[in-house]
Design a protein around this motif. Structure first.
Motif, PDB file in Angstrom:
ATOM      1  N   PHE A  10       0.836  -1.196   0.000  1.00  0.00           N
ATOM      2  CA  PHE A  10       0.000   0.000   0.000  1.00  0.00           C
ATOM      3  C   PHE A  10       0.866   1.239   0.000  1.00  0.00           C
ATOM      4  N   ARG A  11       0.318   2.294  -0.560  1.00  0.00           N
ATOM      5  CA  ARG A  11       0.923   3.617  -0.452  1.00  0.00           C
ATOM      6  C   ARG A  11      -0.113   4.524   0.182  1.00  0.00           C
ATOM      7  N   ILE A  54       4.492  10.641   2.334  1.00  0.00           N
ATOM      8  CA  ILE A  54       4.129   9.369   1.706  1.00  0.00           C
ATOM      9  C   ILE A  54       4.659   8.212   2.547  1.00  0.00           C
ATOM     10  N   MET A  55       3.819   7.192   2.716  1.00  0.00           N
ATOM     11  CA  MET A  55       4.249   5.973   3.395  1.00  0.00           C
ATOM     12  C   MET A  55       4.125   4.805   2.425  1.00  0.00           C
ATOM     13  N   ILE A  65      -4.678  -0.854   8.274  1.00  0.00           N
ATOM     14  CA  ILE A  65      -4.256   0.513   7.950  1.00  0.00           C
ATOM     15  C   ILE A  65      -5.393   1.494   8.202  1.00  0.00           C
ATOM     16  N   GLU A  66      -6.577   1.168   7.710  1.00  0.00           N
ATOM     17  CA  GLU A  66      -7.720   2.078   7.869  1.00  0.00           C
ATOM     18  C   GLU A  66      -8.083   2.278   9.336  1.00  0.00           C
ATOM     19  N   VAL A  85      -6.097  11.572   3.631  1.00  0.00           N
ATOM     20  CA  VAL A  85      -5.241  10.410   3.414  1.00  0.00           C
ATOM     21  C   VAL A  85      -5.736   9.693   2.164  1.00  0.00           C
ATOM     22  N   VAL A  86      -4.818   9.447   1.239  1.00  0.00           N
ATOM     23  CA  VAL A  86      -5.133   8.683   0.043  1.00  0.00           C
ATOM     24  C   VAL A  86      -4.465   7.321   0.206  1.00  0.00           C
TER      25      VAL A  86
END
Length: 193
Positions: A10-11, A54-55, A65-66, A85-86
């Motif tokens: 994921f990004r 960015i991660m 993550i969510e 957050v995208v």
């Protein structure tokens, strides 16, 4: 909670445009997220650009993550902030999440040791965690021609050696620093790179 599929990546992007929080707060939130995702068994790294924090993440599920980003977005430290957050799912991370080296552009909080300092890439801006009169007691931009031994001696003399430091990168603008509670410093306490 489901097990992450092999190779799930994921990004997460925290755009700076549209946020009412200073960039250093977004960096700290992203870094805290990286730390928590690692504790869940994932791999993660945090990077900064002039447009976003960015991660790159792997080894965790979208739900994990969510759950964490939702908790961060509603925490009291956010003080009515706008946090965008995208989250993008990818086939693989764009960076080596297993590398032990700090990568160019990577935001890091770490113990300032001689080995750590010597191993940083050129272009890194290393800031100690101690301040005097609103200025960091140790701050240096690492260039190809800088004597890293002399820089280490400066870190020792400032009292910042063996203490937490932060690694930033030149974003073509101003880096702002505040105290540990992330309060906005007065204009006289801003330090320009």
């Amino acid at each position: 909670m489901t097990t992450p599929p092999p190779g799930a990546s994921f990004r997460l992007t925290f755009p700076l445009a549209g946020s009412n929080e200073p960039p250093f707060l977004l960096l700290d939130l992203a870094y805290a997220t990286v730390d928590q995702l690692k504790k869940l068994g994932g791999k993660a790294r945090c990077f900064m650009t002039p447009q976003a924090v960015i991660m790159e993440v792997s080894g965790v599920t979208r739900e994990q993550i969510e759950k964490f980003t939702n908790a961060v977005g509603t925490s009291p430290s956010m003080r009515n902030a706008t946090l965008n957050v995208v989250l993008e799912e990818r086939d693989a991370p764009e960076v080596d999440l297993d590398s032990e080296s700090v990568l160019p552009g990577e935001y890091v909080c770490a113990k300032l040791t001689k080995k750590f300092l010597v191993g940083l890439p050129d272009g890194a801006i290393v800031i100690g965690n101690s301040f005097q009169n609103g200025q960091p007691t140790f701050a240096v931009r690492l260039t190809p021609d800088i004597d890293r031994e002399a820089v280490w001696q400066q870190a020792v003399e400032s009292g910042d050696a063996q203490r937490v430091c932060r690694v930033f990168w030149d974003l073509g603008g101003e880096l702002e620093f505040a105290w540990a509670r992330h309060e906005e410093p007065p204009a006289s306490d801003r330090w320009r790179m």
